[in-house]
Write a protein that holds these residues in place. Structure first.
Motif, mmCIF file in Angstrom:
data_model
loop_
_atom_site.group_PDB
_atom_site.id
_atom_site.type_symbol
_atom_site.label_atom_id
_atom_site.label_comp_id
_atom_site.label_asym_id
_atom_site.label_seq_id
_atom_site.Cartn_x
_atom_site.Cartn_y
_atom_site.Cartn_z
ATOM 1 N N ALA A 193 0.829 -1.213 0.000
ATOM 2 C CA ALA A 193 0.000 0.000 0.000
ATOM 3 C C ALA A 193 0.861 1.259 0.000
ATOM 4 O O ALA A 193 0.551 2.237 -0.703
ATOM 5 C CB ALA A 193 -0.938 -0.001 1.198
ATOM 6 N N GLU A 194 1.957 1.250 0.753
ATOM 7 C CA GLU A 194 2.808 2.425 0.818
ATOM 8 C C GLU A 194 3.518 2.659 -0.512
ATOM 9 O O GLU A 194 3.633 3.798 -0.972
ATOM 10 C CB GLU A 194 3.836 2.270 1.948
ATOM 11 C CG GLU A 194 4.643 3.541 2.189
ATOM 12 C CD GLU A 194 5.579 3.406 3.374
ATOM 13 O OE1 GLU A 194 6.215 4.409 3.723
ATOM 14 O OE2 GLU A 194 5.694 2.305 3.941
ATOM 15 N N GLU A 220 2.446 1.640 -3.415
ATOM 16 C CA GLU A 220 1.408 2.006 -4.379
ATOM 17 C C GLU A 220 1.000 3.469 -4.239
ATOM 18 O O GLU A 220 0.756 4.151 -5.247
ATOM 19 C CB GLU A 220 0.166 1.126 -4.196
ATOM 20 C CG GLU A 220 0.216 -0.164 -4.969
ATOM 21 C CD GLU A 220 -1.092 -0.909 -4.928
ATOM 22 O OE1 GLU A 220 -1.411 -1.602 -5.914
ATOM 23 O OE2 GLU A 220 -1.815 -0.815 -3.916
ATOM 24 N N LYS A 221 0.940 3.948 -3.022
ATOM 25 C CA LYS A 221 0.546 5.339 -2.801
ATOM 26 C C LYS A 221 1.509 6.286 -3.513
ATOM 27 O O LYS A 221 1.090 7.242 -4.167
ATOM 28 C CB LYS A 221 0.521 5.647 -1.296
ATOM 29 C CG LYS A 221 0.034 7.044 -0.973
ATOM 30 C CD LYS A 221 -0.007 7.265 0.533
ATOM 31 C CE LYS A 221 -0.481 8.681 0.856
ATOM 32 N NZ LYS A 221 -0.519 8.923 2.325
ATOM 33 N N ALA A 222 2.789 6.003 -3.412
ATOM 34 C CA ALA A 222 3.783 6.824 -4.105
ATOM 35 C C ALA A 222 3.701 6.612 -5.614
ATOM 36 O O ALA A 222 3.885 7.553 -6.407
ATOM 37 C CB ALA A 222 5.172 6.480 -3.596
ATOM 38 N N ASN A 237 1.031 5.853 -7.403
ATOM 39 C CA ASN A 237 -0.203 6.376 -7.984
ATOM 40 C C ASN A 237 -0.030 7.793 -8.532
ATOM 41 O O ASN A 237 -0.677 8.178 -9.510
ATOM 42 C CB ASN A 237 -1.331 6.355 -6.950
ATOM 43 C CG ASN A 237 -1.833 4.949 -6.677
ATOM 44 O OD1 ASN A 237 -1.603 4.034 -7.479
ATOM 45 N ND2 ASN A 237 -2.494 4.760 -5.553
#
Length: 364
Positions: free
Chosen positions: A305-306, A308-310, A312
């Motif tokens: 998730a971390e 992916e957040k960057a 995105n």
């Protein structure tokens, strides 16, 4: 008079005989031979070049010798980064090169260099193929596309830092290129653009701390030698390669010859993905064989998730930039993600690809 009649009969017989030969002879032998030049970005001994030659051989076989293709390895007909341009200009008739090496031109093909869950070359090949079928890739309008394929996911290598979470990448100077530069920055690392051939020396002299590239480079460019850690991130990027033909040469082909090219091309895309898979495996195997404390680190799903957040932010920028240019990016990216998810559970095991390469390209 009699001798003249005999002569006329003989001449007529010979004429009918040769006309019959022309009628019953396979078209490939009756028609004039066609000669084509195939320029590839890879050196002569590379298995992609070996497969290009087999492509040429198969075309010749299925056209009964009517079509002959000479393969020109990297640098023999044009510079590796000029293959596509060479095909457009007619210097080469067929060529293979990453389209995104032509900066700012291949807006839709760039999707393969954006963050995704693509795990293998086989998935890359199928995804870019489906995108090309569904959406109008006008960026290829000046050539005829025979087929598209591509490598698997890029991996991170570092000399000194065992990256186990995103924060560990901060400040690391990584060799990167193309669309990967934005992602490296989003992850907090410092991208250093340079040709792959310069990466080994840059690593050895501590100009960079690592690299972001496919596993093939570990063996092919010996990038495993100066590094200690191989990191497999939960999100990554890929790229694609196009095999294209000069448009005028394609349009001039008879329909039956076009069909041969199309049929062989449809078969060769998967074979090309097998070569990518083989090189990825041998690259990782080479890294392992060096020992001396080398470590493969797989970032756990709990950290995804971390990352992916960057990541995105990179995809959002890509969508926004291309929408301003008039491309239907939301629909395009949505379909891209759907096809990645569709093909992941269908991909063949790595062993199948490796076995095919060993049996078809390596056995004497």
């Amino acid at each position: 008079m009699k001798s003249k009649r005999v002569t006329r009969y003989f001449v007529s017989f010979i004429a009918v005989f040769f006309l019959s030969l022309a009628f019953f002879m396979p078209r490939g032998y009756a028609a004039e031979k066609m000669q084509f030049r195939f320029s590839t970005m890879f050196p002569q001994t590379h298995l992609h070049t070996v497969l290009n030659q087999k492509f040429a051989d198969e075309i010749k076989k299925r056209t009964n010798g009517q079509v002959e293709i000479t393969v020109y390895p990297a640098g023999t007909l044009n510079a590796p980064e000029k293959v596509y341009e060479s095909v457009v200009k007619g210097i080469a008739d067929i060529g293979m090169q990453p389209p995104t090496w032509v900066a700012g031109r291949f807006h839709l093909s760039e999707i393969m260099e954006k963050p995704s869950d693509i795990p293998s070359p086989w998935v890359s090949m199928n995804v870019i193929r489906d995108l090309f079928k569904k959406f109008p890739f006008k960026e290829y309008d000046d050539v005829h596309v025979l087929y598209l394929h591509g490598p698997g996911r890029n991996m991170i290598t570092t000399k000194n830092v065992p990256v186990k979470k995103l924060a560990d990448l901060k400040g690391q100077r990584l060799r990167a290129s193309g669309g990967n530069v934005d992602l490296i920055q989003a992850w907090g690392a410092v991208p250093r653009a340079m040709p792959m051939g310069e990466a080994y020396e840059a690593l050895s002299k501590n100009v960079i701390d690592g690299s972001f590239a496919v596993a093939e480079t570990l063996g092919a460019y010996k990038l495993a030698d100066p590094v200690k850690y191989l990191i497999i991130p939960p999100v990554s990027t890929s790229s694609c390669q196009c095999v294209v033909m000069n448009k005028q040469k394609w349009n001039a082909l008879p329909e039956d010859i076009k069909k041969v090219f199309t049929d062989v091309s449809n078969e060769w895309a998967e074979k090309q993905s097998f070569v990518w898979t083989y090189y990825d495996k041998t690259g990782v195997d080479y890294f392992k064989s060096l020992g001396k404390g080398r470590e493969i680190i797989v970032i756990p799903a709990s950290e995804k998730a971390e990352w992916e957040k960057a990541s995105n932010a990179v995809m959002d920028k890509y969508i926004a930039d291309k929408e301003k240019m008039g491309f239907p990016m939301k629909e395009f990216v949505k379909y891209f993600k759907e096809r990645v998810a569709y093909y992941i559970p269908k991909q063949p095991p790595e062993e199948q690809a490796v076995k095919w390469v060993e049996e078809n390209l390596l056995k004497k």
